[in-house]
Design a protein around this motif. Structure first.
Motif, PDB file in Angstrom:
ATOM      1  N   TYR A  92       0.842  -1.211   0.000  1.00 17.25           N
ATOM      2  CA  TYR A  92       0.000   0.000   0.000  1.00 17.25           C
ATOM      3  C   TYR A  92       0.871   1.253   0.000  1.00 17.25           C
ATOM      4  CZ  TYR A  92      -2.373   3.815   2.462  1.00 17.25           C
ATOM      5  OH  TYR A  92      -2.842   5.044   2.861  1.00 17.25           O
ATOM      6  N   LEU A 121      -6.958  -1.428   1.045  1.00 21.15           N
ATOM      7  CA  LEU A 121      -5.583  -0.974   0.805  1.00 21.15           C
ATOM      8  C   LEU A 121      -5.319  -0.784  -0.683  1.00 21.15           C
ATOM      9  CD1 LEU A 121      -3.665  -3.213   3.382  1.00 21.15           C
ATOM     10  CD2 LEU A 121      -4.200  -0.786   3.596  1.00 21.15           C
ATOM     11  N   ARG A 124      -6.899   2.526  -2.023  1.00 19.16           N
ATOM     12  CA  ARG A 124      -6.103   3.644  -1.529  1.00 19.16           C
ATOM     13  C   ARG A 124      -6.932   4.897  -1.241  1.00 19.16           C
ATOM     14  NH1 ARG A 124      -0.935   2.797  -2.039  1.00 19.16           N
ATOM     15  NH2 ARG A 124      -0.445   5.037  -2.015  1.00 19.16           N
ATOM     16  N   VAL A 127      -8.535   5.276   3.399  1.00 19.43           N
ATOM     17  CA  VAL A 127      -8.113   4.007   4.000  1.00 19.43           C
ATOM     18  C   VAL A 127      -8.398   3.965   5.500  1.00 19.43           C
ATOM     19  CG1 VAL A 127      -6.107   2.572   4.551  1.00 19.43           C
ATOM     20  CG2 VAL A 127      -6.407   3.476   2.233  1.00 19.43           C
TER      21      VAL A 127
END
Length: 617
Positions: A92, A121, A124, A127
């Motif tokens: 990530y 993750l 993105r 999060v």
């Protein structure tokens, strides 16, 4: 046995699955921080990765008895799961796929949850918010721990290149190299013989197992050794594994639904062995004496196995697992549902009253009939309370009188209904079984209650049952909303907390004698202050000066005057107490107010608990 050179070779060579009979993910901050520190220790922060020290990532036991493409992780799943989560976070942060080539599946009930973590993750977007939502909606404790691990790893990274105490985003590729190049050893078993070796493998490596895991390994080992044929051994071990899969699945539910605080699995095992064991228990309801150690569950089962012959060992081991799974269902499903029925909550009350005795009673009672008999539970509560009133007032301290509870437990047999237990409780109540000096329990409780009146008025603070009487007093007089507030706010930790209304640390200034320290010993005001405090001290530990509380309230309310605590009492749902204490303003009236409240509480105890012939007709 197969030795792998590096962790990368190991982790990418096999397809891993954590079988449901293993415990789900259980690592927390205590284990995760050392993992982070290990990585930092093996990374020297220079640009030459060739001189980084070698990391050892432990020993792993795999099983593949079906010749499938998936290998079950018998030992090492916590480490593999942790590394997998760490790689997800690294991916990530660097926008790379560090789990490429790794085929890993958690226990089945966490599989979808792990996929959601990966999806959050990968997208993105928001999060932190999405992880928080997933945490709030998680159905299992193990999934919550996985989310917490991801959040901890995420927080452990710093954007500063000079911070040696945390992980650095710019050095992620170095961390991945350290993990990939780490040494590990692997033992692979293609049949169930792993069951006979796993216990020794754990012990010789000094791994700290839970008591439940040790008992599971011990049962599997004995099943394998003592089964008549290899085919029979395979079948028997499969039964053990299926039952423990159910046990570990319900473990995730136990602490969430349990009525009074947390209920760890090892504690449940101890209570199960005391109450039921293999389903044939009719005596020795006080053993094992503790959940671990020399007098704990593992040693208890080990000793029980040692006195049985080959055929008995197999039957006993299978029944232990089967009955333990049933106890888990009772604790996580049957008891919570019965406690909520008709807003009764009597089940939770008797657990609060005496968890050790009541859990034995309930684990057997829920096996003896399809639907619980609430009249029996009412009798049980009244029986224990009357017994304790007599016991507390200084009678029958010898063990022979306490041990007679075993006969009551034994009367609750599977599929026998509640008649035997009801009849036996009645006989105990009338005084047949506790010995010639005991007498009629109900009448004796009334007698001791009246004889011990001064004790109730002056010194009930140290008695564990005092809090229970106050609890019953509060819920009897409170509204339904107040009662629910009391249950949820006060009893989270499976115990009752009580505090003094007139504080023992109340100052003379609070009593109205601000100049006390400046007065000489012969001054009438000083004598007056001392006499007032002496009178208050005579009843300060009495039942009327005690109120239910919480640890935080005990601390925050401190030694203020009684009427300063009114809002706390209202907040906790103690409406009757708040109403009474509103008038406790004049220190000269404290003693009379305490005695009035004592009389009110004792009148309630007598009518609602001691004088309950209606329950026993």
């Amino acid at each position: 046995m197969e030795q792998q050179k590096t962790f990368h070779e190991f982790i990418t060579k096999y397809s891993f699955v954590i079988p449901n009979y293993q415990r789900a993910y259980s690592w927390g901050e205590k284990q995760l921080n050392p993992f982070i520190n290990d990585i930092l220790e093996h990374c020297d922060n220079n640009d030459d990765s060739s001189d980084d020290t070698t990391y050892y990532l432990g020993h792993y036991i795999l099983e593949n008895s079906n010749n499938s493409d998936k290998f079950e992780i018998v030992d090492g799943q916590q480490r593999i799961s942790t590394i997998y989560l760490f790689l997800l976070v690294c991916g990530y942060l660097k926008e790379k796929n560090y789990i490429n080539g790794i085929d890993f599946y958690p226990v089945s009930y966490d599989k979808l949850g792990l996929e959601e973590i990966k999806a959050i993750l990968n997208t993105r977007k928001n999060v932190d918010t999405e992880l928080e939502k997933l945490l709030e909606n998680s159905k299992t404790s193990s999934l919550k721990r996985m989310i917490e691990a991801v959040r901890l790893f995420k927080a452990a990274f710093s954007t500063s290149k000079k911070n040696d105490s945390v992980l650095n985003v710019d050095e992620i590729d170095d961390y991945i190299q350290i993990i990939n190049k780490a040494y590990c050893s692997v033992a692979i078993f293609n049949d169930k013989s792993v069951a006979s070796q796993i216990f020794e493998l754990h012990n010789t490596r000094g791994v700290k197992l839970t008591e439940t895991e040790k008992v599971k390994a011990l049962l599997m080992k004995n099943i394998y050794i003592h089964s008549s044929t290899p085919i029979e051994a395979e079948k028997n071990i499969q039964e053990i594994q299926e039952n423990f899969a159910r046990i570990f699945e319900l473990e995730e539910k136990a602490s969430e639904v349990w009525l009074r605080g947390d209920m760890p699995l090892d504690t449940i095992l101890m209570h199960h062995l005391r109450a039921v064991e293999d389903g044939n228990k009719i005596e020795n309801f006080g053993s094992p004496q503790w959940f671990e150690g020399d007098r704990g569950s593992f040693e208890y089962v080990k000793e029980s196995l040692s006195i049985k012959n080959k055929e008995e060992i197999v039957v006993y081991a299978k029944r232990i697992a089967e009955e333990f799974a049933r106890s888990m269902e009772i604790i996580t499903v049957d008891i919570p549902n019965a406690d909520k029925k008709d807003n009764n909550h009597l089940i939770g009350d008797v657990l609060l009253l005496d968890k050790n005795k009541s859990l034995i009673f309930l684990l057997r009672a829920f096996r003896s009939d399809n639907s619980i008999n609430y009249n029996l539970i009412k009798r049980w509560e009244n029986f224990v309370l009357c017994y304790d009133i007599i016991y507390w007032n200084g009678f029958f301290y010898r063990a022979q009188y306490r041990d007679s509870f075993g006969a009551i437990y034994a009367s609750l047999k599977p599929n026998s209904g509640f008649n035997d237990c009801n009849d036996l409780l009645l006989e105990f109540y009338k005084g047949k079984w506790f010995g010639s000096g005991w007498g009629h329990l109900g009448e004796n409780a009334k007698k001791r209650f009246e004889e011990g009146k001064n004790k109730w008025l002056s010194n009930t603070y140290g008695w564990t049952r005092a809090g229970y009487f106050l609890y019953k007093y509060e819920i009897k007089k409170g509204t339904r909303e107040d009662v629910e507030k009391i249950r949820t706010d006060i009893f989270k930790d499976d115990k009752v907390s009580i505090d003094h209304i007139v504080a023992r640390g109340l100052t003379k200034e609070s009593l109205g004698y601000a100049d006390y320290e400046n007065l000489n010993e012969n001054d009438e005001r000083k004598k007056e202050a001392n006499e007032l405090w002496k009178e208050i001290w005579g009843v300060i530990n009495g039942i009327g000066n005690l109120a239910l509380s919480t640890a935080s309230n005990n601390s925050s309310d401190s030694n203020g005057l009684p009427n300063e605590h009114i809002e706390t009492y209202k907040k906790c749902g103690f409406i009757e107490t708040a109403k009474q204490v509103e008038t406790w303003k004049n220190p000269e009236q404290f003693v009379s107010r305490i005695n009035e409240r004592s009389e009110d509480i004792m009148g309630f105890i007598y009518e609602s608990i001691v004088n309950r012939n209606d329950l026993w007709e």
